[in-house]
Design a protein around this motif. Structure first.
Motif, short mmCIF file in Angstrom:
data_model
loop_
_atom_site.label_atom_id
_atom_site.label_comp_id
_atom_site.label_asym_id
_atom_site.label_seq_id
_atom_site.Cartn_x
_atom_site.Cartn_y
_atom_site.Cartn_z
N GLN B 174 0.85 -1.17 0.00
CA GLN B 174 0.00 0.00 0.00
C GLN B 174 0.89 1.23 0.00
O GLN B 174 1.96 1.23 0.61
N ASP B 176 0.42 4.92 1.06
CA ASP B 176 -0.54 5.77 1.76
C ASP B 176 -0.02 7.19 1.95
O ASP B 176 1.14 7.40 2.29
N SER B 384 -4.97 5.77 -0.21
CA SER B 384 -4.09 4.63 -0.36
C SER B 384 -4.09 4.21 -1.83
O SER B 384 -5.15 3.99 -2.41
#
Lengths: 506, 506
Positions: B174, B176, B384
């Protein structure tokens, strides 16, 4: 080694584990203290049950967060290391953080008990990786790769008793460089040592020394000292502690716990005090006992070759052939090495004390074959940079120096001197972003100019682009240099170019 | 919500879990097939017990290795994303891969069952992180940070049923970006959407759309449709499936499994088919039912403000206010969004089909407060980027194109035309490394020139520095351009400069 012998060795190893575990339990005061603290905390909160969390706000034992300052340091260190790996033509790979449990089984000897297992939630049994070497070997075997030079920088996991102040964690980075393939002897091995030398020099951590030895020399030494075959690995584990404890303690461990004869122990004791350069290699090639052993002779011949290459690389003066170096892991088969930083000191003592290992590695020619269905071997040699100790040192160094570390790259703050200009700030910052300028603004409708300037001071932003009614009317932006406080009107269409020019960024 | 209601909601949630689990078990043919394959493999090997490994050589289910080619693509994508995050002034942090189990408890609603737990090996109970948002909130509360703009790129773990061909894994990255702090409404929220827009544009993945909604509008809608308070979150989870299944299926789930009245379901059905822009926001502000609800009114007013800012950023045409967007996670409190790639197509249909979500996020003003001992809130909004789908698409794109991806940066190969020049090659390559040149050599004592040139062709190395007896005598090196095959003698002291000039690298 016969099957019975292997079984016996394993039984012994288990016994040693039990002993160690008992000792650890006795010494487990840290754990107990932690539990007590937890209980006290819980008790303190029982009276005030207001729906607030009743758990400890912390990272797991042996782990830590990296804040922006630590990350800035970490990225500097990584960039030095990666640029060295790339200079030597390495590709990069990545593997999952966990492996099938059986992939890790039987690779780490006595250290296996430090492996983190995942809970059985149905499906495969998994463990967190303990190092990057075993996953690398699994990757090679699985993809039938017989020839690669790669680096891999990732976190590994060990359920060790952490000493975090000294940069020892349960979750920590390894930066591995490995060369796999069938090549002429000691050429890739010498390159690994060159890499250690280049990285430790570039990081400017002070003086260092790289100890080298060879598993074949160690095994030859064990053999000529009369250590039984099936005790080689466990005695090796004991010798490995010589960087932390005195010979006397190791001696009593191998005689007491591991049942070696005092003669064998003393014979080992004579050898492990030896260290030197090419001269020592030559000397041992003439050693009446050692030269009788085939393995030792092979190891010493390769050590001689290694030193010749290291001299061509101009780094032999930082390398010490050291018979006490053993390395804990089971999978090494040839040359092994470990780099230590030497204590900074002004007083001249003969033997400088070391502040701990910052890199290590060696040759492991059998590991890939353990994964191949047909046992096909791929010889490998590699080095792992132990980055956490280096971070700790760099952090201390940074804190000691007055250097202010910027944690962002922002070139300009978009600001306004008057109220009701949020829309205009949004329009301008959007223009800047779209032109590749690193820009920020305060997320306030009507921020005070003083607060905006203060934000630049705090975060090190060098320029402020100020708009007001007048600037908008004139089609200009007031560009302020935060350091000199000089302000100059720039036509809006020239602003991007002017910011780029002033901040010297592409 | 009263304590009893919360308990009931929890009981319902658990019941829903049971139902889902039963269904999964029924559909668990994949698992069974895997087990059968394993058993067959074992059986096949039982006959040939030659000490070779008898385990499967694979990565854990739902994970994969990244080879050098994949890594080259991955690093390109990361570099695009990171440069966008930095352009917006973000700092970077990192947190451990596992958290205390209790840190993750109660944050993910029905998805909690997908969390990986570590085995209890004594000490703390740990779980692998499920996303980067909860660790971020824990980090803020623990360090009492009330104001930060940070990015975090790391792997997260979900025991989902992976569909790896479509870029869905159990271990995945991810990326973010989050803004924490008390600010004027919708300014940071608009910046998050701008970031999604910038990244998806820069990656050139084709046309995309960012759906936005607001949890307050959803909750208002549920309220005016007569959904009981304690069913808001579970109905929200059902509505969240609308990107994958038809309304009819969602309707039968919320009526059948979750016991909602058909009237309430049909009322929801009317709303969730709506999507549009600022016009729809205005329309709903006049909606006789919805405008009666305070939460919905607040959400709609903020949505109006958001669209005004998005217009100033020039990106409103890619944003769709969509009442069917719900997002699965419990912690959102305000605006939510999700970016989808639109199918490339030449035929013109009214409603372009989507190929799945590549980014998502929203506002979560309560999460940090769940960690603070005094419940002190820190409002947050973030996004994200779902990088695995993007990798898959980039990989396909690269494979389709003829572009050859280099996996190293090596500028020059140090080669020799004659035998017995290993030492000279070692000396030269060492000089080059020390001057910062990226150089390789073959690890052979006496490699054939043809093999050395072939290596350059295979790996894309543009230059060869060739030494022979004559060159050594003349104090020159023969520099060969691999593409043109032109060779020219360069004086040794000018070699570094010449290589730098020709490879245009600093």
């Amino acid at each position: 080694m016969a099957a019975e012998a292997a079984e016996l060795a394993e039984a012994l190893r288990l016994q040693a584990d039990t002993v160690r575990r008992l000792k650890q339990e006795r010494a487990g005061t840290e754990e107990v203290a932690e539990q007590v603290a937890k209980l006290l905390e819980l008790k303190a909160r029982l009276g005030v049950d207001d729906g607030r969390p009743r758990f400890l706000l912390k990272t797991p034992k042996g782990t830590r967060d990296y804040g922006p300052k630590q990350m800035a340091i970490r990225e500097r260190v990584f960039s030095t290391i990666i640029s060295c790996f790339k200079r030597h033509g390495a590709e990069v790979i990545d593997t999952p953080v966990f492996e099938l449990k059986e992939t890790l089984t039987g690779k780490y000897g006595e250290d296996s008990k430090l492996i983190y297992d995942l809970k059985d939630q149905g499906g495969e049994l998994l463990s967190l990786r303990y190092d990057l070497t075993v996953p690398f070997a699994r990757y090679l075997a699985m993809n039938k790769i017989t020839n690669i030079k790669r680096y891999h920088i990732a976190k590994v996991y060990r359920r060790d008793n952490p000493a975090m102040t000294r940069g020892r964690y349960r979750e920590f980075y390894q930066c591995d460089f490995d060369i796999a393939g069938q090549f002429d002897p000691m050429i890739p091995d010498a390159e690994c040592l060159k890499i250690v030398y280049e990285i430790l020099s570039a990081l400017q951590l002070g003086d260092f020394l790289v100890k080298v030895n060879d598993r074949r020399i160690l095994d030859g030494m064990f053999a000529v000292c009369g250590v039984p075959d099936n005790k080689f690995r466990t005695i090796c584990s004991s010798v490995d502690k010589l960087d932390k404890v005195m010979w006397e303690d190791v001696r009593s461990e191998i005689v007491g716990e591991k049942g070696l004869s005092t003669e064998a122990a003393d014979c080992i004791g004579e050898y492990v005090r030896l260290h030197g350069g090419l001269d020592l290699v030559e000397e041992l090639l003439q050693d009446p006992k050692l030269s009788q052993n085939k393995l030792a002779r092979e190891g010493l011949a390769d050590m001689k070759l290694l030193f010749e290459y290291l001299m061509l690389f101009g780094i032999a003066d930082k390398i010490s052939f050291d018979l006490s170096l053993a390395r804990g892991l089971d999978y090494y088969t040839g040359v092994i090495y470990e780099a230590v930083l030497l204590q900074q000191q002004n007083d001249h003592v003969e033997e400088p004390a070391t502040v701990g290992s910052v890199a290590g590695g060696g040759r492991y020619d059998g590991l890939v074959g353990m994964f191949d269905p047909k046992g096909k071997k791929v010889p490998c040699v590699g080095v792992s940079i132990g980055i956490e100790r280096i971070f700790s040192l760099m952090e201390q160094k940074m804190e000691a120096s007055e250097e202010k570390i910027r944690t962002t790259d922002t070139q300009v703050l978009v600001a306004s001197a008057q109220k009701k200009l949020l829309e205009e700030r949004l329009k301008l910052i959007s223009e800047l972003w779209d032109s590749g300028i690193k820009a920020e603004m305060l997320y306030k409708k009507n921020p005070k100019l003083l607060n905006q300037l203060q934000y630049c001071e705090d975060t090190g932003i060098p320029l402020v682009a100020i708009i007001g009614e007048q600037e908008l009317k004139d089609g200009v932006v007031k560009l302020r240099d935060v350091a000199t406080r000089e302000e100059v009107d720039i036509r809006r269409e020239n602003l991007v170019e002017e910011i780029k020019k002033r901040t010297c960024q592409p």
